[in-house]
Design a protein around this motif. Structure first.
Motif, short mmCIF file in Angstrom:
data_model
loop_
_atom_site.label_atom_id
_atom_site.label_comp_id
_atom_site.label_asym_id
_atom_site.label_seq_id
_atom_site.Cartn_x
_atom_site.Cartn_y
_atom_site.Cartn_z
N GLU A 13 8.98 -29.35 3.23
CA GLU A 13 7.72 -28.63 3.56
C GLU A 13 6.92 -28.93 2.20
OE1 GLU A 13 6.21 -27.15 6.43
OE2 GLU A 13 8.20 -28.75 7.08
N GLN A 14 7.35 -28.86 0.98
CA GLN A 14 6.65 -29.33 -0.15
C GLN A 14 5.95 -30.52 -0.01
OE1 GLN A 14 9.24 -28.31 -3.40
NE2 GLN A 14 9.39 -26.10 -2.92
N ARG A 47 5.39 -32.31 2.69
CA ARG A 47 4.57 -32.50 3.86
C ARG A 47 3.32 -31.71 3.61
NH1 ARG A 47 3.34 -30.03 8.74
NH2 ARG A 47 4.67 -27.90 8.28
N GLN A 48 3.20 -30.58 3.02
CA GLN A 48 2.10 -29.89 2.95
C GLN A 48 1.30 -29.81 1.35
OE1 GLN A 48 2.50 -25.69 4.10
NE2 GLN A 48 4.26 -26.26 5.44
N LEU A 49 1.92 -30.24 0.52
CA LEU A 49 1.23 -30.38 -0.76
C LEU A 49 0.51 -31.61 -0.99
CD1 LEU A 49 3.70 -28.39 -3.05
CD2 LEU A 49 1.75 -27.54 -1.75
N PRO A 108 5.45 -23.89 -0.33
CA PRO A 108 6.48 -23.86 0.82
C PRO A 108 7.77 -23.59 0.29
CG PRO A 108 4.71 -25.44 1.32
CD PRO A 108 4.51 -25.01 -0.06
#
Length: 356
Positions: free
Chosen positions: A291-292, A294-296, A286
């Protein structure tokens, strides 16, 4: 030294001892921001240099959070615009298909007109030939089935076209909403940076030099406390193959200026640097630090290896790439360049691994 200063110094000493003797958890707790120093004094009504430093840091932190919001809105705009391009092609294809089906329907109608539009029974009476009549019946049935299939296909094509059009309209609305978010974030970023730069410009040259020294001292103190806390068990783990590629890219950018919203090649913001580094390693992640986070996949601090990303501050508004030996490479803030610094010099929220 008056009693207030004595009390403040005592409190600072107690806090420092508490940090150094605190037990280490499996997932190390976030490192607190350096406590304000009481060494800078000022005349009544005038801010101390430490207060100015804290105010500047706060402004740049707010600018960083707004930059993340801007970058996220920009990514959303790009995605929606790409979807609109696809939908526009689908609409064009649908319109061409409908036109083709209508042409075929028109051809059938013209063929029926040439036959006089007579039903098979009437054609039998007029022809008097049973074989010709049966041929006519078979052709009529085939024609009816073809017409029914064509009408069904035409109806489906029209429904698809309506759906594509509605989706395109919805995506346009999302693009516009993202643009509004970008405009608000951009305004906030510029306001925060301008305010911070104004505070710095009002300082005398000697004060600016002291301010920089205070920043460096605060970072060094926080780093020393972090390392001595035992949060990091092994500072020399091996990077993965992809991690080495990402790290090589990131460290090659050292010395390039921070510019908010930038993702290279001449300048970067914090997440622009990390996202481009991992893109160079053929492992897209991201765009924004939030977002890094949240998503990784999240990794315990004591297990991190070079190439992992350290997310900073409670709002995940900053990110750096771990290089090993307790250090990170990052793009700090406006007015600074991509550089190496202690991984514990800022408040750590946690660690994520792009290639787990």
């Amino acid at each position: 030294m008056n009693r207030r200063h004595c009390a403040s110094a005592a409190i600072t000493l107690v806090c420092a001892l508490a940090v150094l003797t605190a037990p280490v958890q499996a997932m190390a707790a976030p490192i607190p921001e350096p406590a304000p120093s009481a060494t800078a004094s000022a005349a009544p009504g005038k801010k101390t240099l430490e207060q100015v430093r804290e105010e500047i840091d706060t402004l740049y932190r707010k600018a960083g959070a707004a930059t993340d919001a801007y970058n996220l809105a920009e990514e959303e705009s790009k995605k929606q615009s790409a979807e609109i391009v696809k939908l526009t092609k689908a609409i064009a294809d649908g319109q061409a298909r409908i036109a083709e089906l209508k042409d075929r329907a028109g051809a059938q109608a013209r063929e029926q007109y040439r036959n006089g539009g007579l039903p098979p029974g009437a054609q039998l009476v007029l022809s008097g030939d049973p074989d010709l009549f049966m041929d006519g019946i078979n052709q009529a049935r085939q024609g009816q089935q073809a017409t029914k299939g064509m009408l069904t296909e035409l109806e489906q094509a029209q429904e698809d076209l309506e759906t594509y059009t509605q989706d395109a309209s919805l995506n346009w609305k999302k693009v516009e909403a993202s643009r509004v978010k970008q405009a608000k974030a951009k305004k906030s970023i510029n306001a925060q940076i301008k305010a911070a730069e104004k505070l710095e410009s009002e300082l005398a040259e000697e004060e600016r030099a002291r301010l920089l020294k205070m920043e460096q001292d605060a970072a060094s103190t926080a780093q020393a406390a972090w390392l001595s806390s035992g949060a990091l068990k092994d500072i020399n783990r091996e990077a993965s193959a992809a991690g080495r590629k990402a790290l090589a890219f990131a460290t090659a950018q050292i010395g390039k200026p921070y510019v908010w919203g930038a993702e290279g090649p001449a300048s970067y913001d914090c997440s622009g640097l990390t996202s481009q580094a991992w893109a160079a390693a053929k492992n897209p992640i991201p765009r924004t630090s939030q977002e890094q986070w949240r998503q990784l996949p999240h990794i315990p601090i004591q297990d991190m290896r070079p190439g992992d990303l350290i997310i900073y501050h409670s709002d995940a508004s900053h990110v750096g790439m771990y290089v090993g030996d307790g250090s990170i490479v990052h793009a700090p803030r406006p007015g600074r360049q991509v550089t190496l610094t202690g991984a514990g010099s800022m408040q750590i929220l946690g660690v994520v691994r792009p290639d787990k």
